[in-house]
Design a protein around this motif. Structure first.
Motif, PDB file in Angstrom:
ATOM      1  N   SER A 147       0.835  -1.201   0.000  1.00 40.22           N
ATOM      2  CA  SER A 147       0.000   0.000   0.000  1.00 40.22           C
ATOM      3  C   SER A 147       0.872   1.255   0.000  1.00 40.22           C
ATOM      4  N   ARG A 148       1.993   1.221   0.677  1.00 40.16           N
ATOM      5  CA  ARG A 148       2.916   2.373   0.667  1.00 40.16           C
ATOM      6  C   ARG A 148       3.508   2.581  -0.716  1.00 40.16           C
ATOM      7  N   VAL A 149       3.857   1.497  -1.377  1.00 41.00           N
ATOM      8  CA  VAL A 149       4.414   1.603  -2.734  1.00 41.00           C
ATOM      9  C   VAL A 149       3.373   2.192  -3.682  1.00 41.00           C
ATOM     10  N   LYS A 150       2.128   1.754  -3.583  1.00 42.06           N
ATOM     11  CA  LYS A 150       1.063   2.302  -4.434  1.00 42.06           C
ATOM     12  C   LYS A 150       0.877   3.793  -4.192  1.00 42.06           C
ATOM     13  N   ARG A 151       0.905   4.181  -2.912  1.00 41.51           N
ATOM     14  CA  ARG A 151       0.736   5.594  -2.572  1.00 41.51           C
ATOM     15  C   ARG A 151       1.899   6.420  -3.125  1.00 41.51           C
ATOM     16  N   LYS A 200       1.462   6.872  -6.890  1.00 41.35           N
ATOM     17  CA  LYS A 200       0.456   7.892  -7.189  1.00 41.35           C
ATOM     18  C   LYS A 200       1.028   9.287  -6.994  1.00 41.35           C
ATOM     19  N   GLN A 201       1.825   9.456  -5.948  1.00 39.73           N
ATOM     20  CA  GLN A 201       2.436  10.763  -5.692  1.00 39.73           C
ATOM     21  C   GLN A 201       3.407  11.115  -6.810  1.00 39.73           C
ATOM     22  N   LEU A 202       4.165  10.139  -7.296  1.00 39.82           N
ATOM     23  CA  LEU A 202       5.121  10.400  -8.380  1.00 39.82           C
ATOM     24  C   LEU A 202       4.397  10.707  -9.679  1.00 39.82           C
TER      25      LEU A 202
END
Length: 117
Positions: free
Chosen positions: A104-108, A111-113
């Motif tokens: 979930s942190r990687v997905k977030r 999205k930020q990138l």
């Protein structure tokens, strides 16, 4: 023909020796240690294998008290294996939770990138 009676006597003595199982003190210690390790990582009665391990260990203690050493050893061995399985189940669940959190942190972060110009 004195050899036949000698063989018969040796066979009877051999069978009598097999009938007397020694007290499984070492196996009881190993089983208790496995139960403690499982508890240390968080296994509780909510984990089915842990409940089985505790029940089997209690029966092993009862068998030991009544000098039914064969059944005590068998129950203690089963308790050890169940406790190790409970420990593995708890560790697997914790690992899966950590993996989900990292995913979930990687997905977030992705999205930020993607949102940056």
């Amino acid at each position: 023909m004195r050899i036949q009676p000698l063989i018969l006597v040796l066979a009877v003595l051999g069978l009598a020796g097999c009938a007397n199982d020694p007290a499984p003190h070492e196996q009881m210690r190993l089983s208790e240690q496995a139960l403690e390790q499982a508890k240390a990582v968080g296994a509780t009665d909510q984990v089915p294998e842990m409940k089985l391990a505790e029940d089997k260990f209690a029966r092993a203690k009862s068998n030991l008290a009544t000098e039914d050493y064969r059944d005590a050893r068998m129950r203690a061995e089963q308790a050890e294996l169940d406790a190790r399985l409970a420990e593995a189940r708890v560790l697997t669940e914790k690992s899966e939770e950590q993996l989900d959190l990292l995913e979930s942190r990687v997905k977030r972060l992705r999205k930020q990138l993607e949102a940056q110009p």
